[in-house]
Write a protein that holds these residues in place. Structure first.
Motif, PDB file in Angstrom:
ATOM      1  N   PRO A   1      36.770  28.212  28.135  1.00 14.44           N
ATOM      2  CA  PRO A   1      37.812  28.129  29.151  1.00 14.44           C
ATOM      3  C   PRO A   1      37.254  27.457  30.403  1.00 14.44           C
ATOM      4  O   PRO A   1      36.046  27.465  30.637  1.00 14.44           O
ATOM      5  CB  PRO A   1      38.187  29.587  29.418  1.00 14.44           C
ATOM      6  CG  PRO A   1      37.001  30.370  28.988  1.00 14.44           C
ATOM      7  CD  PRO A   1      36.353  29.587  27.885  1.00 14.44           C
TER       8      PRO A   1
ATOM      9  N   GLU B   1      37.242  27.875  36.446  1.00 20.01           N
ATOM     10  CA  GLU B   1      38.176  28.520  37.380  1.00 20.01           C
ATOM     11  C   GLU B   1      38.860  29.725  36.728  1.00 20.01           C
ATOM     12  O   GLU B   1      39.056  30.757  37.374  1.00 20.01           O
ATOM     13  CB  GLU B   1      39.231  27.522  37.860  1.00 20.01           C
ATOM     14  CG  GLU B   1      38.676  26.355  38.650  1.00 20.01           C
ATOM     15  CD  GLU B   1      38.150  25.214  37.784  1.00 20.01           C
ATOM     16  OE1 GLU B   1      37.595  24.261  38.366  1.00 20.01           O
ATOM     17  OE2 GLU B   1      38.267  25.258  36.547  1.00 20.01           O
ATOM     18  N   GLU B   2      39.199  29.610  35.455  1.00 18.77           N
ATOM     19  CA  GLU B   2      39.808  30.733  34.735  1.00 18.77           C
ATOM     20  C   GLU B   2      38.815  31.874  34.573  1.00 18.77           C
ATOM     21  O   GLU B   2      39.164  33.048  34.729  1.00 18.77           O
ATOM     22  CB  GLU B   2      40.317  30.289  33.369  1.00 18.77           C
ATOM     23  CG  GLU B   2      41.618  29.565  33.386  1.00 18.77           C
ATOM     24  CD  GLU B   2      42.120  29.268  31.976  1.00 18.77           C
ATOM     25  OE1 GLU B   2      41.822  30.053  31.042  1.00 18.77           O
ATOM     26  OE2 GLU B   2      42.810  28.257  31.822  1.00 18.77           O
ATOM     27  N   VAL B   3      37.578  31.541  34.248  1.00 17.53           N
ATOM     28  CA  VAL B   3      36.548  32.562  34.095  1.00 17.53           C
ATOM     29  C   VAL B   3      36.340  33.271  35.428  1.00 17.53           C
ATOM     30  O   VAL B   3      36.228  34.502  35.481  1.00 17.53           O
ATOM     31  CB  VAL B   3      35.221  31.944  33.591  1.00 17.53           C
ATOM     32  CG1 VAL B   3      34.105  32.974  33.547  1.00 17.53           C
ATOM     33  CG2 VAL B   3      35.415  31.305  32.223  1.00 17.53           C
TER      34      VAL B   3
ATOM     35  N   ILE C   1      38.493  33.626  37.968  1.00 20.17           N
ATOM     36  CA  ILE C   1      39.646  34.481  38.273  1.00 20.17           C
ATOM     37  C   ILE C   1      39.609  35.737  37.421  1.00 20.17           C
ATOM     38  O   ILE C   1      39.861  36.845  37.918  1.00 20.17           O
ATOM     39  CB  ILE C   1      40.975  33.710  38.078  1.00 20.17           C
ATOM     40  CG1 ILE C   1      41.109  32.607  39.117  1.00 20.17           C
ATOM     41  CG2 ILE C   1      42.166  34.644  38.125  1.00 20.17           C
ATOM     42  CD1 ILE C   1      41.174  33.083  40.550  1.00 20.17           C
ATOM     43  N   ASP C   2      39.291  35.601  36.142  1.00 17.34           N
ATOM     44  CA  ASP C   2      39.191  36.777  35.272  1.00 17.34           C
ATOM     45  C   ASP C   2      38.119  37.738  35.777  1.00 17.34           C
ATOM     46  O   ASP C   2      38.315  38.951  35.794  1.00 17.34           O
ATOM     47  CB  ASP C   2      38.891  36.370  33.829  1.00 17.34           C
ATOM     48  CG  ASP C   2      40.079  35.740  33.133  1.00 17.34           C
ATOM     49  OD1 ASP C   2      41.217  35.880  33.641  1.00 17.34           O
ATOM     50  OD2 ASP C   2      39.878  35.101  32.085  1.00 17.34           O
ATOM     51  N   TRP C   3      36.980  37.181  36.179  1.00 18.15           N
ATOM     52  CA  TRP C   3      35.906  38.024  36.719  1.00 18.15           C
ATOM     53  C   TRP C   3      36.375  38.708  37.994  1.00 18.15           C
ATOM     54  O   TRP C   3      36.186  39.917  38.163  1.00 18.15           O
ATOM     55  CB  TRP C   3      34.652  37.183  37.001  1.00 18.15           C
ATOM     56  CG  TRP C   3      33.634  37.954  37.777  1.00 18.15           C
ATOM     57  CD1 TRP C   3      32.736  38.845  37.272  1.00 18.15           C
ATOM     58  CD2 TRP C   3      33.458  37.951  39.195  1.00 18.15           C
ATOM     59  NE1 TRP C   3      32.010  39.393  38.303  1.00 18.15           N
ATOM     60  CE2 TRP C   3      32.436  38.855  39.478  1.00 18.15           C
ATOM     61  CE3 TRP C   3      34.070  37.274  40.243  1.00 18.15           C
ATOM     62  CZ2 TRP C   3      31.992  39.098  40.782  1.00 18.15           C
ATOM     63  CZ3 TRP C   3      33.647  37.513  41.534  1.00 18.15           C
ATOM     64  CH2 TRP C   3      32.618  38.408  41.797  1.00 18.15           C
TER      65      TRP C   3
ATOM     66  N   MET D   1      39.356  39.460  39.004  1.00 20.51           N
ATOM     67  CA  MET D   1      40.349  40.497  38.720  1.00 20.51           C
ATOM     68  C   MET D   1      39.705  41.737  38.080  1.00 20.51           C
ATOM     69  O   MET D   1      40.250  42.830  38.176  1.00 20.51           O
ATOM     70  CB  MET D   1      41.432  39.946  37.792  1.00 20.51           C
ATOM     71  CG  MET D   1      42.200  38.767  38.365  1.00 20.51           C
ATOM     72  SD  MET D   1      43.301  39.223  39.663  1.00 20.51           S
ATOM     73  CE  MET D   1      44.594  39.994  38.731  1.00 20.51           C
ATOM     74  N   SER D   2      38.548  41.569  37.446  1.00 18.26           N
ATOM     75  CA  SER D   2      37.901  42.693  36.775  1.00 18.26           C
ATOM     76  C   SER D   2      37.053  43.547  37.717  1.00 18.26           C
ATOM     77  O   SER D   2      36.680  44.659  37.369  1.00 18.26           O
ATOM     78  CB  SER D   2      37.029  42.190  35.630  1.00 18.26           C
ATOM     79  OG  SER D   2      35.862  41.568  36.134  1.00 18.26           O
TER      80      SER D   2
ATOM     81  N   GLN E   1      26.277  38.519  39.029  1.00 21.92           N
ATOM     82  CA  GLN E   1      26.708  37.485  38.084  1.00 21.92           C
ATOM     83  C   GLN E   1      25.862  36.222  38.235  1.00 21.92           C
ATOM     84  O   GLN E   1      25.510  35.584  37.242  1.00 21.92           O
ATOM     85  CB  GLN E   1      28.191  37.164  38.285  1.00 21.92           C
ATOM     86  CG  GLN E   1      29.110  38.288  37.893  1.00 21.92           C
ATOM     87  CD  GLN E   1      28.922  38.701  36.448  1.00 21.92           C
ATOM     88  OE1 GLN E   1      28.902  37.881  35.542  1.00 21.92           O
ATOM     89  NE2 GLN E   1      28.780  39.992  36.224  1.00 21.92           N
TER      90      GLN E   1
END
Length: 91
Positions: A28, A31-33, A35-37, A39-40, A54
């Protein structure tokens, strides 16, 4: 590795290399990674400390893929303070 089909033994296909895996299932976008991080991360957590963890995980692995470099830079933006250090000599 072999696969058994009733009483016949059938040789399995060799594992896919990195290029073939990328063609089948590309990574992916960074930027998607990111945002996912983001949000987590729990609301009560120290965001800068989580980003530093990270970054440390990324820094332990070499060589860097350009998308991983981009993800690292996004994480550094959260850390702030301008403590960016080049992981490679030519950057």
């Amino acid at each position: 590795m072999t696969v058994r089909d009733d009483d016949n033994t059938v040789a399995a296909k060799p594992p896919l290399d990195h290029r073939a895996m990328r063609a089948i299932s590309p990574l992916p976008p960074p930027e998607e990674v990111f945002i996912d991080w983001l949000m987590s991360v729990p609301m009560s957590a120290d965001l800068a400390a989580a980003a530093r963890r990270q970054i440390a995980l990324i820094d332990r692995r070499m060589p860097y893929h350009p998308d991983v470099q981009c993800l690292r830079m996004l994480l550094l933006a959260i850390v702030g303070g301008g403590d960016w250090r080049s992981p490679l000599r030519n950057l």
